[in-house]
Each structure stands twice: as structure tokens, then as C-alpha cells.
Design a protein around this motif. Structure first.
Motif, PDB file in Angstrom:
ATOM      1  N   THR A 694       0.435  -1.615  -0.137  1.00 52.17           N
ATOM      2  CA  THR A 694      -0.111   0.015  -0.028  1.00 52.17           C
ATOM      3  C   THR A 694       0.860   1.361  -0.195  1.00 52.17           C
ATOM      4  N   ASN A 695       1.799   1.302   0.468  1.00 44.82           N
ATOM      5  CA  ASN A 695       3.025   2.677   0.765  1.00 44.82           C
ATOM      6  C   ASN A 695       3.770   3.064  -0.628  1.00 44.82           C
ATOM      7  N   ALA A 696       4.058   1.602  -0.892  1.00 45.99           N
ATOM      8  CA  ALA A 696       4.718   1.289  -2.552  1.00 45.99           C
ATOM      9  C   ALA A 696       3.617   2.041  -3.292  1.00 45.99           C
ATOM     10  N   MET A 697       2.284   1.795  -3.856  1.00 43.15           N
ATOM     11  CA  MET A 697       1.179   2.528  -4.196  1.00 43.15           C
ATOM     12  C   MET A 697       0.945   3.759  -4.191  1.00 43.15           C
ATOM     13  N   ILE A 698       1.075   4.155  -2.752  1.00 39.61           N
ATOM     14  CA  ILE A 698       0.661   5.746  -2.825  1.00 39.61           C
ATOM     15  C   ILE A 698       1.486   6.940  -3.151  1.00 39.61           C
ATOM     16  N   ALA A 788       7.822   4.129 -14.601  1.00 38.82           N
ATOM     17  CA  ALA A 788       8.382   4.286 -13.691  1.00 38.82           C
ATOM     18  C   ALA A 788       7.691   3.987 -12.253  1.00 38.82           C
ATOM     19  N   LYS A 789       6.813   3.670 -12.579  1.00 36.62           N
ATOM     20  CA  LYS A 789       6.103   3.593 -11.116  1.00 36.62           C
ATOM     21  C   LYS A 789       5.800   1.990 -10.859  1.00 36.62           C
ATOM     22  N   LEU A 790       6.112   1.222 -11.693  1.00 40.84           N
ATOM     23  CA  LEU A 790       5.516   0.097 -11.886  1.00 40.84           C
ATOM     24  C   LEU A 790       6.798  -0.687 -11.444  1.00 40.84           C
ATOM     25  N   ALA A 791       7.703   0.360 -11.704  1.00 39.69           N
ATOM     26  CA  ALA A 791       9.702  -0.241 -11.584  1.00 39.69           C
ATOM     27  C   ALA A 791       9.742   0.509 -10.276  1.00 39.69           C
ATOM     28  N   PHE A 792       9.239   1.171  -9.845  1.00 37.12           N
ATOM     29  CA  PHE A 792       9.283   1.447  -8.486  1.00 37.12           C
ATOM     30  C   PHE A 792       8.532   1.255  -7.080  1.00 37.12           C
ATOM     31  N   ILE A 794       8.436  -2.361  -7.910  1.00 41.35           N
ATOM     32  CA  ILE A 794       8.973  -3.839  -7.765  1.00 41.35           C
ATOM     33  C   ILE A 794       9.723  -3.627  -7.057  1.00 41.35           C
ATOM     34  N   VAL A 795      10.886  -2.326  -7.495  1.00 44.50           N
ATOM     35  CA  VAL A 795      12.435  -2.641  -6.307  1.00 44.50           C
ATOM     36  C   VAL A 795      11.558  -2.105  -5.515  1.00 44.50           C
TER      37      VAL A 795
END
Length: 864
Positions: A694-698, A788-792, A794-795
């Protein structure tokens, strides 16, 4: 049965009724020798003014049979009439030594063998913790013992200095409650009815509770009474102790392990929050300091940049064109929360939650050893009496090949599971319907606020700097959402085998409901609002009627922060009112009414009767409240770094309020064993895993951090940008797409006229401008941002999960020190018990051998 009833009645009349001896602090029968281990309260049917005599006779008969069976089980009873209300009868229950020994063995209660001779090393921080601890001269540390499950045949091996104190009051009450819960009172259709809980539900008894040992306001007048309740209030529950460590061993001694483990967990959670709060405040201050250097916010507020940008209407017909500078104040606030510090804090919290759970496991293992619950589940936990009462079907156990009674067949179990699942799904669907209702409110009321709070570009009133249609809609919707959450929560609050299974099953179902209830609105704002809106010429409609909501040009992060602040703050205030104020008011009214009736001296059992009952679920709602808070602190912390600070302030008050409530407003709780915090542990582990996502997606989808980074590193310089160096200048103009006013559809075209010769307006999206061969389609910037969002995500997920795995592997659940203590105790226990047995056997065999060899026998050994 009638003869039995007359018999017990005559017994009570002949020697087991006693008048109050005017000793208000007495905890003993009228003889001053037998301790009161439990109190039962009922209304005398002969004093009731009612016409239902047949019902009263049935109730009286059941109660008399029940009390007769209690006496047959070895308990001793003494009845005393109330001082304040002559209708009330208090039945005092005492368990003699033999009964305590018998049931201690049945319940596998672990009791002292010998003093603990293991040396403990003082921690390096012991000097500091000593400053915060309770004064040892007031609450003396308990002597540590090696313990073993009690066995009557090994009575001499146990550390018995005084039979009256060998079983402490909490253990005595637990044993008596075990008996009360399993004694029969009737048989109907060959089905036995038993247990004090059913008698309470039927109104045959009005209350059943163990006694507090003194008043909380002053010590007992009995010099032999330790006045533990008074000490707990003075050194634990009083507000002056808010910064002191809790006397956990003393709490456990008075209330039992279940209460003790709750306060141990809450205190540990609060202490761990201190680190998170410090880092969160640091990130917040970083955002405040960096706010003045926030280039994109400066562009929004700049009259030459934001002042020249006319935004497209955000709703059909009623909304007008508006100037971007209207969002100047909200963009400044957003800079505080949508900064690089937010990313650092989100990563930190992903690691913090793992450290918290792993260190709590270690602390829990220490408490299991210290409080003798290491093997509790395997030895001591008994089948719930409510479960036993339903066991009417017989099946064959595949392992033991013996017949067992179960409450329902396989078909019945399937039907119950179907019913329970349907009920939970119904409530979840009801919550989703309420969320949909709030969304419809948002969409509808935005039109109203747009008309009332005109956003025309020529208006410059101060109110428009702070109260925009978006802000008004967000705040009112958050308040309504909070009210709906509380209402559904109240409505929802209104049979597994063991007590632990029962609570774990209930915990899972209730948390599933509460999870959807509390977090659904936050998930909507974070991941759905403003994501599927189309563009002005082709907007997306919700339910075919309502145009989807859009976020501010800076995103929905500030709105998510507002939602969290309202729900978390409102929930804390509401819970304190519900948990503390209501019991206090009820007790105040009760004391006032009692004082108005009489000025007589009132015994301890009558004082306790007028306190509030703890409720059947006990600590369930306390745990639920804190775990919901734990979810807010971890799941959405990327949008609100001050959440841990608010949580730690709330928890410091919560600990003392819960302590105050238990020691002053509620009857003494029946002490119960508990090995851990139950199903709440895996629930928190699930929240910890979900929190990373959730925090990564926020950060990726709710905040504008990724688009800003993409612009800074790719689109501010050639080949896409015009600047010679990496910069954030031009970000606002680059990320707002252009729309031709003439391309509006008739049904969405604003009724207000356009300003001057304005032919275009801007909107939040990454699309090609009008006149381009792919006009209004997503441009290259959009695909860069998505990648960039998807890469962020995943990383960030993989890095945090990898660190969590390393931490979980590196920190064992049980410390080596605790393992050594457990092994040492097992070794000494076995040695003590078996060596004593061996000595007895050797001694007996020696006597027998001596008798054999003294007899002249051909088997006698020859002399050398």
C-alpha cells in the motif's frame, strides 16, 4: 427435584445464611476463616412484586439444584441479604483445600516447586529503566520459582509454606469459576444443562464475580490484606504514572495472564512507536523546511505562471473555469507531505513493523517462561462449557478409536460455515454499499459546492484560498464517512471447541468486517479517486450518471491525509467517550441512587456488585481498537508521517484509561490463562506484508513524486525538454494537458461563458494537445511515468521484503537466554520429581529386600 430443592433450602436456612457483620473490607465468611473466592447474586423471588409465580418457581428450583450440586462438588456456600436492597441475596462461595488441590490437578495448573536459583544478568540500560519503574518498596518484586503441573500424589514436592497462600486469590477464583461453569442445574430431553453463564443469561442469577480485595481509594482496614487493588490504582492507573513502566507481574498476579499479556503488548507497542514517531516527526519537519524550496508549488502560486493557467471545469454544466492559483494554499501544504522524506519514512516503516513483530515474539517468549504459560495450550486449556453443552452427536475418533461427542455432524458443520460466511459477506457488502453512498455524496455535493463557492477566475476573496469546492467536499465526506463507520460498528457489535479457538474465530470475522469498514474509504481515495476520469471532452461517468471525481492538480495525497486525520482523531475521541465516560456515568448514577436510599455500611461484595460487568468478550474490543490503529499507522503512513506520533499520545492515555477503568469502574475480571495475543499476531503480520504494497502504491499512484522525478531526469532536458540542466522549472506547465473548449460535448459543456478570447483550458493528465495527429491520447510522458511507477513498486517491494526476510531470519523468536531458562527448569523439575519418586521406590524396595533376606531361605547368599 422438589425434594432436593427443599433439602438445599433447609441446609441454607440451618447453617449457611449469615448477616453482614459490619466489616466493610472483609473478604471472608462470617466465621472470619474461610476466604470468599466468588460471589453469586440473585433476587429473592418471595420479595418480587409480580404475577409470574410459576416462572419464579422454576427459576428457584433450578438455582436450588445448582447450589446443591455446587455443595456436592465440595464448594461451601454462605448467603447474605443485601444491606441496600432487601430483594438481593449474595451467595458467597469458598473452595476448601481439597477442592483446590483436586481441580488444580484436573486443570494442570503449574505451581511452585522450589525458588529459582538461576542468576539473571542486569541489562546495560537497567539504570535507566530503574528510574521509570514502580518503587520496589511499594510493590515488591515477586519471588521467582521453578514450577510444574500440580499433582496431589507429589504434594510434598511443592513449595508449600502456608496452605492459605499456596493458591493465590487469582488462581482460587479461576478454579471456582471452572467448577461454576460445569455444574448442572437441569436435564431436559436427556440433554444436560449446566454452567453459570446460562443461568446468568436466563436471569436466574443477576451477577457472578470474584471480589476486589479492597477499595481503590484507600487500603483495606484488614492488616493481613495486601490491598493490591489500591496499589494498582496508586502506582499504575493514576494519571501521574503516565511516563512510568507498568508493573506487569503485579497486574498478572491480580488479574491473570490474559490481562497481563494485553498490557504487556500494548506497552511494548507504544515503546516501539517512539522510534517511529521520532523518524516521522523528522520527516515532517524536513517537509516543512523544504516547503519554501518547492518549485512546483511556487509555480502554482506565481501569478505569471499559475495565474495565467485556466483550468477546465471538473463537473458538467454547473462548474465553471477556474484559475490554478486557487489551489496555492493546498499545494503548499502538499509540499510538506509529498516530499523525499515521505519515501524515506515509508521504507523505514516497512522495516520498523518487522522489527516490532520480531522483537515482540522474543518478549512474548520471555513472558511465557516467566508466567508459566510455555506449555499452556497443550496442558491447561479446557473445553468451553458452551461447546460441551452442544455436544449431542457421537462420532468415532480415527486416532484413539473411541467415541467422542461433537456439537454437529459434517452436514451441520457445512451448513454453519455457509451461514457464517454468508453473514460476514452480507456485512461486507453493506459496508461497500455505504462506501458507494459516500462516493455518490461526493459526486453530487461537489456540484452544490461548485455553485455556492464560485471558482470564477476573476474572484480573489480570501475564503477561496482555503475553502475550495474540492476541500469542502473532501472534509464533509470524511466526516460523513467517519459517522457511517461508527454506526456500522455499533450495529455489528450488537461454536468452536476451546476458548482460544472461539476468540480466534471471532477475531478473524470481526477484523475482516472492521478492515473493510475502516479502511475502504482510504483505499478509495488512495487508489481509485481521480484515476479513471477520462478527459473534459470524454469524461467517464459512474453508474452512468455521475461524473467521476478528479484530484487537485497536486494529486489526492492531501485529501488522504485529511481523511486519515479525521478518522484516527475521531475514533480516539469516540472510543474514550464510549469506554470511559459511559461506565463512569453509570456508576455515578448507581452510587447516587444507593446513597439516596441508605447511609449504612456496605460490604465489599455489594460495592463490587454495583460496578459495571466487564462484558463477555473481555479484551476483544481493546485489542481490536489497537490493531485497527496499527493498520492506520502502517498501511497509509506514507501520506501521514505524524500518524505514529498521534498513536503514541493516544496509547499513553489508553494504557492509563484502560487501567483506571479496570481498577475503578469494573468488577474484578475472572483471571484467565493466555499464552500469547492469539489471532491478533497473524493479523498484524498480514497487515505488515500489505503495508509494504500500500505504501509503495501510495507513493507511486497517489503522490506526484514519480512524475516529478521523471520530469526532472528525462523531460526537463533534451530531447524532451528545453532546459540545459536538470531542473523542476516548467513542471506544472508540462504536466497539465491542453483541451480545446470547442471540443466540449453539449451535455458536459459549462453553462458559464468562457473568459475573454480564451479558446483552451488545462486539465490534469498526460495527453497530446488538440491538433496533434493523436490528439487527446496518452503521450510519451504518460508511458514513461507508468513504467517508472511499476518499476518503483517492484523495486521498493523487493528491497523491503528482502530486508524483512533477513531481519526475520537474523532475530530468533526465542532468545538463547530464555531457551536456557526453559531447559534448566525442565531439567530441575524432572530431577526433583523423579529423584524423589526414585528415593521412595528405593526405600520401599530396600525394606522388602531386607525382609526377604532375613528369612532363612535356600536363595539366601552364601557367606564368604
Amino acid at each position: 427435584v422438589l425434594e432436593l430443592g427443599r433439602g438445599i433450602s433447609s441446609v441454607l436456612q440451618s447453617g449457611h445464611k449469615a448477616d453482614f457483620d459490619n466489616k466493610p473490607d472483609s473478604l471472608f465468611f462470617s466465621d472470619g476463616q474461610r476466604r470468599i473466592d466468588f460471589v453469586l447474586v440473585y433476587e429473592d423471588e418471595s420479595k418480587k412484586m409480580t404475577h409470574k409465580r410459576s416462572d419464579h418457581k422454576k427459576q428457584k428450583r433450578k438455582r436450588q439444584v445448582y447450589e446443591s450440586n455446587l455443595i456436592n462438588n465440595g464448594l461451601q456456600l454462605e448467603a447474605t441479604r443485601s444491606v441496600l436492597d432487601e430483594k438481593l441475596i449474595f451467595v458467597k462461595v469458598h473452595a476448601p483445600w481439597e477442592v483446590l488441590c483436586t481441580y488444580a490437578e484436573v486443570m494442570h495448573i503449574k505451581l511452585p516447586l522450589q525458588p529459582n536459583d538461576l542468576k539473571t544478568r542486569d541489562s546495560a540500560f537497567n539504570w535507566f529503566s530503574r528510574l521509570l519503574r514502580v518503587d520496589e518498596n511499594i510493590i515488591k518484586p515477586e519471588q521467582e520459582f521453578f514450577t510444574a503441573p500440580f499433582e496431589k500424589e507429589h504434594l510434598s514436592n511443592f513449595y508449600i509454606q502456608d496452605k492459605d497462600t499456596f493458591f493465590n486469590p487469582a488462581t482460587r477464583s479461576r478454579i471456582v469459576h471452572f467448577i461454576l461453569s460445569r455444574v448442572e442445574y437441569a436435564t431436559k430431553n436427556n440433554v444436560k444443562k449446566f454452567g453459570i453463564n446460562k443461568l446468568l443469561d436466563a436471569g436466574i442469577y443477576k451477577a457472578a464475580f470474584p471480589l476486589h480485595d479492597s477499595s481503590f481509594r484507600h487500603p483495606s482496614t484488614d492488616p493481613d490484606c495486601p490491598s493490591e487493588r489500591y496499589l494498582l490504582y496508586k502506582e499504575w492507573a493514576h494519571p501521574k504514572n503516565i511516563f512510568k513502566l507498568q508493573p506487569l507481574d503485579f497486574i498478572r498476579r491480580y488479574y491473570g495472564e490474559k490481562i497481563g499479556i494485553y498490557f504487556a503488548w500494548l506497552g511494548f507497542y507504544t515503546n516501539m512507536l517512539t522510534v517511529a514517531a521520532v523518524v516521522g516527526v523528522g520527516c515532517f519537519l524536513y517537509g516543512c523546511l523544504a516547503k519554501d524550496n518547492c518549485t512546483w508549488s511556487q509555480e502554482v502560486c506565481d501569478p505569471n505562471i499559475g495565474g495565467n493557467i485556466i483550468m477546465c471545469p471538473q463537473c458538467d454544466k454547473a462548474c465553471t473555469y477556474w484559475n490554478l492559483t486557487i489551489t496555492c494554499e493546498s499545494s503548499k501544504k502538499l509540499c510538506i507531505f509529498d516530499s523525499f522524506g515521505t519515501l524515506v519514512f515509508a521504507v523505514f516503516m516497512g522495516i520498523w513493523v518487522t522489527l516490532f513483530l520480531e522483537f515482540w515474539k522474543r518478549r512474548q517468549a520471555e513472558l511465557e517462561y516467566e508466567w508459566d504459560t510455555v506449555e499452556y495450550l497443550e496442558q491447561e486449556e479446557q473445553i468451553r462449557p458452551e461447546y460441551e453443552a452442544q455436544c449431542t452427536h457421537v462420532i468415532m475418533n480415527e486416532i484413539t478409536q473411541q467415541k467422542e461427542h461433537v456439537p454437529y455432524t459434517a452436514c451441520g458443520k457445512c451448513m454453519r460455515m455457509t451461514f457464517c460466511t454468508s453473514a460476514v459477506l452480507f456485512w461486507i457488502l453493506l459496508i461497500i454499499a455505504s462506501v458507494v453512498g459516500v462516493i455518490v455524496y461526493r459526486l453530487s455535493v461537489f456540484l452544490v459546492f461548485s455553485a455556492l463557492l464560485s471558482q470564477h477566475i476573476t474572484e480573489t476573496q480570501a475564503i477561496h484560498k482555503y475553502l475550495t469546492p474540492q476541500t469542502a467536499t473532501s472534509v464533509t465526506a470524511s466526516v460523513i464517512s467517519f459517522i457511517v463507520i461508527m454506526i456500522l460498528n455499533i450495529i455489528y457489535e450488537k461454536l468452536p471447541r476451546t476458548q482460544t479457538d472461539y476468540e480466534n474465530s471471532l477475531t478473524t470475522k470481526m477484523f475482516l468486517f472492521q478492515f473493510v469498514n475502516y479502511y475502504s474509504s482510504c483505499f478509495y481515495i488512495a487508489f481509485f479517486k481521480g484515476k479513471f476520469v477520462g478527459y473534459p471532452g470524454n469524461p467517464v461517468y459512474w453508474l452512468g450518471k455521475y461524473r467521476n471525481e478528479e484530484c487537485d492538480p497536486g494529486g489526492c495525497l492531501l485529501e488522504l491525509t485529511t481523511q486519515l486525520a479525521i478518522i484516527v482523531g475521531g475514533k480516539a475521541i469516540w472510543n474514550n467517550i464510549q469506554e470511559v465516560l459511559l461506565p463512569w456515568v453509570k456508576n455515578l448514577i448507581g452510587r447516587y441512587c444507593a446513597a439516596a436510599r441508605s447511609e449504612k455500611i456496605v460490604p465489599r461484595w455489594e460495592h463490587d456488585y454495583h460496578l459495571q460487568p466487564i462484558g463477555k468478550l473481555g479484551l476483544f474490543y481493546e485489542y481490536l481498537e489497537m490493531v485497527i490503529q496499527f493498520g492506520f499507522v502502517t498501511l497509509f503512513v506514507a501520506s501521514f508521517p505524524l500518524a505514529p506520533l498521534l498513536a503514541i499520545i493516544n496509547n499513553m492515555l489508553e494504557i492509563r484509561l484502560d487501567a483506571w477503568k479496570m481498577t475503578t469502574q469494573f468488577r474484578r475480571i475472572v483471571p484467565q490463562k493466555a499464552q500469547d495475543i492469539g489471532a491478533w499476531q497473524p493479523i498484524m503480520q498480514g497487515i505488515a506484508i500489505l503495508a509494504v504494497v500500500t505504501n509503495a502504491m501510495i507513493i507511486a499512484f497517489t503522490s506526484d513524486m514519480i512524475p516529478r522525478l521523471v520530469y526532472y531526469w528525462s523531460f526537463s532536458v533534451p530531447p524532451y525538454g528545453n532546459h540545459s540542466t536538470y531542473t523542476m522549472k516548467g513542471y506544472i506547465n508540462n504536466t497539465l494537458s491542453v483541451f480545446n473548449i470547442s471540443d466540449f460535448k453539449n451535455e458536459s459543456k459549462p453553462s458559464a461563458p468562457q473568459v475573454g478570447n480564451q479558446t483552451t483550458c488545462r486539465y490534469r493528465d498526460f495527453r497530446y494537445p488538440p491538433g496533434h495527429q493523436h490528439q487527446y491520447e496518452h503521450n510519451i510522458y504518460y508511458w514513461h511515468v507508468i513504467a517508472a511507477k511499476l518499476a518503483f513498486i517492484i523495486v521498493m517491494e523487493h528491497v523491503i521484503y528482502f530486508v524483512k526476510f533477513i531481519i526475520s531470519y537474523a532475530i530468533p523468536d526465542v532468545s538463547q537466554k530464555t531457551k536456557s531458562k526453559v531447559k534448566r527448569e525442565k531439567y530441575l523439575t524432572q530431577k526433583l520429581l523423579h529423584e524423589n519418586d526414585l528415593k521412595v521406590v528405593t526405600k520401599s524396595m530396600g525394606k522388602i529386600a531386607g525382609k526377604i533376606f532375613r528369612v532363612d531361605s535356600p536363595f539366601r547368599p552364601k557367606a564368604e
